[in-house]
Design a protein around this motif. Structure first.
Motif, short mmCIF file in Angstrom:
data_model
loop_
_atom_site.label_atom_id
_atom_site.label_comp_id
_atom_site.label_asym_id
_atom_site.label_seq_id
_atom_site.Cartn_x
_atom_site.Cartn_y
_atom_site.Cartn_z
N ALA A 115 -24.11 -24.91 -29.21
CA ALA A 115 -25.03 -24.95 -28.20
C ALA A 115 -26.18 -24.16 -28.02
O ALA A 115 -25.90 -22.97 -28.27
N ASP A 116 -27.28 -24.65 -27.36
CA ASP A 116 -28.12 -23.48 -26.71
C ASP A 116 -27.49 -23.00 -25.72
O ASP A 116 -26.99 -23.86 -24.78
N ILE A 117 -27.76 -21.85 -24.98
CA ILE A 117 -27.34 -21.11 -23.74
C ILE A 117 -28.38 -20.49 -23.11
O ILE A 117 -29.22 -19.88 -23.94
N ARG A 118 -28.58 -20.64 -21.88
CA ARG A 118 -29.31 -19.83 -20.92
C ARG A 118 -28.68 -19.25 -19.86
O ARG A 118 -27.45 -19.70 -19.49
N PHE A 119 -29.14 -18.08 -19.34
CA PHE A 119 -28.43 -17.30 -18.41
C PHE A 119 -29.46 -17.10 -17.02
O PHE A 119 -30.71 -16.39 -17.46
N CYS B 125 -14.29 -15.67 -28.94
CA CYS B 125 -15.25 -14.90 -28.52
C CYS B 125 -15.20 -14.02 -27.34
O CYS B 125 -15.80 -13.06 -27.19
N LEU B 126 -14.66 -14.56 -26.56
CA LEU B 126 -14.30 -14.05 -25.03
C LEU B 126 -13.21 -12.90 -24.98
O LEU B 126 -12.32 -13.27 -24.41
N ALA C 230 -24.32 -7.24 -19.80
CA ALA C 230 -24.67 -7.25 -21.33
C ALA C 230 -23.33 -7.94 -22.13
O ALA C 230 -23.24 -8.79 -22.91
N LEU C 231 -22.27 -7.41 -21.79
CA LEU C 231 -21.15 -7.83 -22.71
C LEU C 231 -20.77 -9.13 -22.51
O LEU C 231 -20.44 -10.06 -23.44
N ARG C 232 -20.75 -9.57 -21.15
CA ARG C 232 -20.43 -11.09 -20.94
C ARG C 232 -21.44 -11.87 -21.52
O ARG C 232 -21.12 -13.27 -22.14
N ARG C 233 -22.58 -11.59 -21.43
CA ARG C 233 -23.64 -12.40 -22.21
C ARG C 233 -23.50 -12.39 -23.74
O ARG C 233 -23.64 -13.74 -24.32
N SER C 234 -23.20 -11.43 -24.30
CA SER C 234 -23.18 -11.46 -25.87
C SER C 234 -21.85 -12.21 -26.14
O SER C 234 -21.97 -12.84 -27.02
N GLU C 235 -20.95 -12.12 -25.55
CA GLU C 235 -19.79 -12.96 -25.89
C GLU C 235 -19.82 -14.59 -25.42
O GLU C 235 -19.56 -15.26 -26.69
N ALA C 236 -20.64 -14.77 -24.34
CA ALA C 236 -21.01 -16.28 -24.02
C ALA C 236 -21.86 -16.80 -25.47
O ALA C 236 -21.89 -17.91 -25.64
N GLU C 237 -22.95 -15.77 -25.72
CA GLU C 237 -23.78 -16.46 -26.81
C GLU C 237 -23.22 -16.52 -28.04
O GLU C 237 -23.37 -17.58 -28.73
N ALA C 238 -22.12 -15.78 -28.50
CA ALA C 238 -21.38 -15.89 -29.60
C ALA C 238 -20.54 -17.30 -29.43
O ALA C 238 -20.45 -18.08 -30.44
#
Lengths: 245, 245, 245, 245, 245, 245
Positions: free
Chosen positions: A80-84, A192-193, A65-73
């Protein structure tokens, strides 16, 4: 920012952070021209690139969840749009199913430029696995007979972005991209990371070094600014052009 | 044809015909945009590439004059200036003096793009010798301390044009140049080279094949014409750009 | 021994001994089929490959005479003509004049097969120098315009024979030649080279090892004898054939 | 500082500054262990690496004197002897005579380790020329028959030090040398080179980056300090050892 | 024999015999210094390297037991622990599960040096498969987030040991290891492998040849004994050191 | 046509058409000498190489049937047996089961020559997958311990036939095969492949170009006809012979 609907950038990233360190400038440049940019993270980098979080005692789900939110930010900063795809990392396993997911994304986003990892990286097996899938999926998406929605893909150029240890990964730059005008966005996206703070300075310095190299290869006469920033790439297919330069 | 004074193309050719077969399209394209194009023939190809004339019993001086006039006519068709250094061929000997002559030409013509042979050619030793001198002279011309008139050179990109046997010369195309719009000029220039008639059809066909490859790499969606013609090149230095494409 | 006038083997050897250790079997095989075999020693190996003689206090002229007589004896055993160009060794200097001498020999002997050193040898600079001259002279001899007696040469295949340290010289065998039937001649020829006795056993063992490799690549079904002897070679040009085997 | 008479380091440098930027740490380390270190500058870098001085209007002799005194000061800081062969640069011409001078130096200094440039450098033709001569001279010095004073040389290992653009020069590090303990000496030696001030920071940063890479390859468990400094090298011959590590 | 608890050697071997022929000296050397040595055999080589037993009509289980007992005896002679993962050979299939088993072993044995096969071997697909898994597992074991007992691994150096056909497997020795002092142990260990008797002499001779090469690269001045024995290795990562040698 | 029972050609083709375009001449030559020729199509190329049929609205089963009948007709013209393993294409998935099927075919057909794809092809992932399986299966078939009917295989030479984009697939011809005498059969076989009409002319022209190259490498003295046709191949293992040519 006018939308440029004919251009579309697709970035296939093994882990949640790779696209920022290695191609953040290219993404921000495309977005700044109004082009569509899509980042696909095959995994969150939850096991292989989240050492800080593990050392802090976080659990797998928290880390993802952490890495996802960082990457989204970060993607948001870059435009960019981002997908996981959450395929798991360390190891990221090459599979027909994951490749098929990429084919669907190619057919949907219709990239005119593709960025991914190098095919060699002796320090990280996930990176070449991601690159192999990105390249194979592009070929499959071109076939009218491949069973996925949408029209067959054209032949977008593919570039490898820079690995962490370039010489050991047989990375000899083919292209030096001037990212000076968007560098503040890249810097902001990197910040952000939080899970990989040790990388911030490293990649700021790398942008300087590639900038120096860019100026060296462009020649002193072009009047490039002292603080030129650049990213390096390697082409997988010949450059199609009507002008040598 | 408006003159574009900021762009200058320099072609370093071992023999009198090489620039036509291998880079005629690139030259005509540059000239068609009003750019200056200069061809330097290190030799006339009088011994190594004039078999027909020797078999007809011509003498050395006759053959050199013949090759010179043919090359002048071809350069004229393409829109290029041409110079002959008459250094002798088969073998073309790499020397400090000849390299120095090239430095002077670099300083004078101030190329923004340089074309020359490949560094490997197992069928012709003159071609790599010419390439080595073209590359070394470019470096020397960049040094403010090099004793030759004019300002130090910038860092123009260098491309190898296509050798006759590509795979054996380790020629893996980096750039496919669309020469469709100037192909009739290239065809006409090739026809100026009566000493090597057997090459005419070969290089017309090659333009088609490289055109097919260009379309394959550009993708079907670009709507390129059926009769696309192309020339292939290999870059010696990274491509400096502000846009991946 | 019937004479086979249509076949001619030319061996270009940097020093007086190289042709025996590295290609003695190929030479004896050709001679045993009645073909002409010519060895050209660019130098006597008087400085670089005569350590024993120098340690015994011999003088330069003595050493050259010694190496010459040894090489003549070995060539005689193998059935080859031998010539000495006495160009000096350590270093053997690549020159236009020496290359021209080789062109004259190509035009005279009209080889149908050429053997020489590898283009890489980090332990001996003379070997690559000899190879470069052998390859360049072959190209020059093909040109009708090259000023040397005789008709232009055809396109004989060229093979590099095995260097002393194969892996370090990037020698990956392309051809394994069965020399079993002439191995006694090679052994006898090697024994003519008293200045390099430490090599005798080494090259006898190498013949065994390459023989084992030959059998491994031929397959067990061919019924090759236990004591198969072989020499290894690398091709410089594609093999022209009407039968894959 | 005790003298270690059995060890001797020889550095063959194309220009007056190269040995400092690229191998200053290795030199200072050897000297700090009491070993003899000798630097040979084939030229002063008077034309190719003295742009600042030329732009200030200095004359050739002034520039050579300037570069010489800077290099002497740097060598003194590092603890090395230094010699200047004044062979001219840009281009540095490979010659039999210059190679012979190097053979004499090999025979005299009897190096147990040799450092020089890479064999590939598309940005500077003098560097490969120096490397070729350093490698050839080492082979010649090994031959008892080579006419130069002193005993034949052993087989000292040879390392290429790092070129300015590593990837483009096909430089893939084989060895990462920990220079942390002597880094202040390297820094001080670099500061002696006033003609190339723009390099100071670049090579301080490079020492950090190679230090990070050293730690990455050594593993976190060794407890190396945060500020580890390193230099990178490529081996030309196999490493002879009695212990894998 | 004093125990050296800080050093640990891990050998990943595709089949039951590989570690003896190719790395027996390195293993015995480590053990002789009191270091821990662990051999992991991914398979028994029951199908691909037991031709003699099959020809004698033995059954699969018999052959596996035979190869196991031979390998245990050899490991005992060399002073190594040995484990068998019994994953099957010909083909040895690369899998996530087998890689995971290796990760567990890395975490447990904590190697400071790792030995395995080459990544290229056109005569045996199991060898590269083993090498890929050994390399990937090492990377996974380094990640704190990888779910296996024990602390994350450091960064032990990895060496490929010598394949049976070195040139064809692109094996260019980086390291020559002096195994003279333990060679009798290696010889004795090889003699434990009755299923592959034809290899005994081959690998005794190879030790001699690599010994000659070691002396050639060490130089004549070191006074190495005539009967020096050696094994050759290729490094996968840069050598980290504080001394060039 | 006399039968030559000792020779057997095996062609492993990823899709139903590959064997015709790339190796039709080699197949027809073998058959014309009375040798057995067997083609194995791993898939029909139903998805990746049947664009025309998909665009015409045909269904999967129709397309497979179409490609099968075309391939059968072409094989019949060339004189080869043909088998279809129907493993699916785009992607063709490398698997143990499919490899095992190939082992059975090797054991049954006992090839003396094997033809397959290149190991590199950036435009088509199925081709390298087929090559990897063809090469692995050959090794497995050689092992007496591999559980498949028939005797262990010998060591037939393996050749890669020419990919569509040779330079990009690192295809440097090792062998040029003269197919002049059977070219009409190849032309006729190509015309059986209606689903890929755009290839007919391309591969007729390629036969001419490879024919010109064959003549260039054979030399002008052999008196080869003007209309020589050829196919190009790359060897995977050393050529075993008793005659250099």
């Amino acid at each position: 920012m006018p939308e440029n609907t004919s251009e579309s950038l697709l970035v296939v990233s093994a882990h949640a952070g790779d696209f920022v360190w290695r191609a953040g400038g290219a993404i921000a440049l495309a977005a700044s021209r109004g082009e569509r940019a899509t980042v696909v993270c095959l995994s969150y980098g939850e096991r292989g690139e989240s050492a800080k979080a593990w050392r802090e005692g976080k659990q797998l789900d928290e880390i993802k969840a952490l890495r996802r939110s960082e990457a989204e930010a970060a993607a948001d900063v870059l435009g960019a749009d981002i997908r996981f795809l959450d395929a798991g990392d360390y190891p990221l396993i090459e599979s027909r199913q994951l490749t098929d997911q990429l084919v669907h994304i190619y057919r949907e986003t219709r990239p005119t430029v593709v960025l991914t990892h190098t095919l060699v990286d002796p320090y990280n097996g996930d990176h070449p696995a991601a690159a192999r899938m990105a390249l194979n999926a592009r070929i499959l998406a071109q076939a009218v007979g491949y069973d996925a929605p949408g029209q067959p893909l054209g032949a977008p150029p593919v570039f490898s972005f820079e690995p962490h240890q370039s010489e050991m990964s047989e990375f000899r730059p083919d292209v030096l991209l001037d990212i000076t005008e968007v560098f503040e966005l890249k810097r902001k996206a990197m910040r952000c990371l939080g899970a990989q703070q040790h990388m911030w300075t490293y990649y700021e310095d790398l942008a300087d070094r590639r900038g120096v190299q860019l100026k060296r290869n462009a020649g002193p006469n072009l009047g490039l600014p002292h603080e030129t920033k650049a990213e390096a790439f390697v082409r997988h297919y010949p450059h199609v052009t009507d002008r040598l330069s």
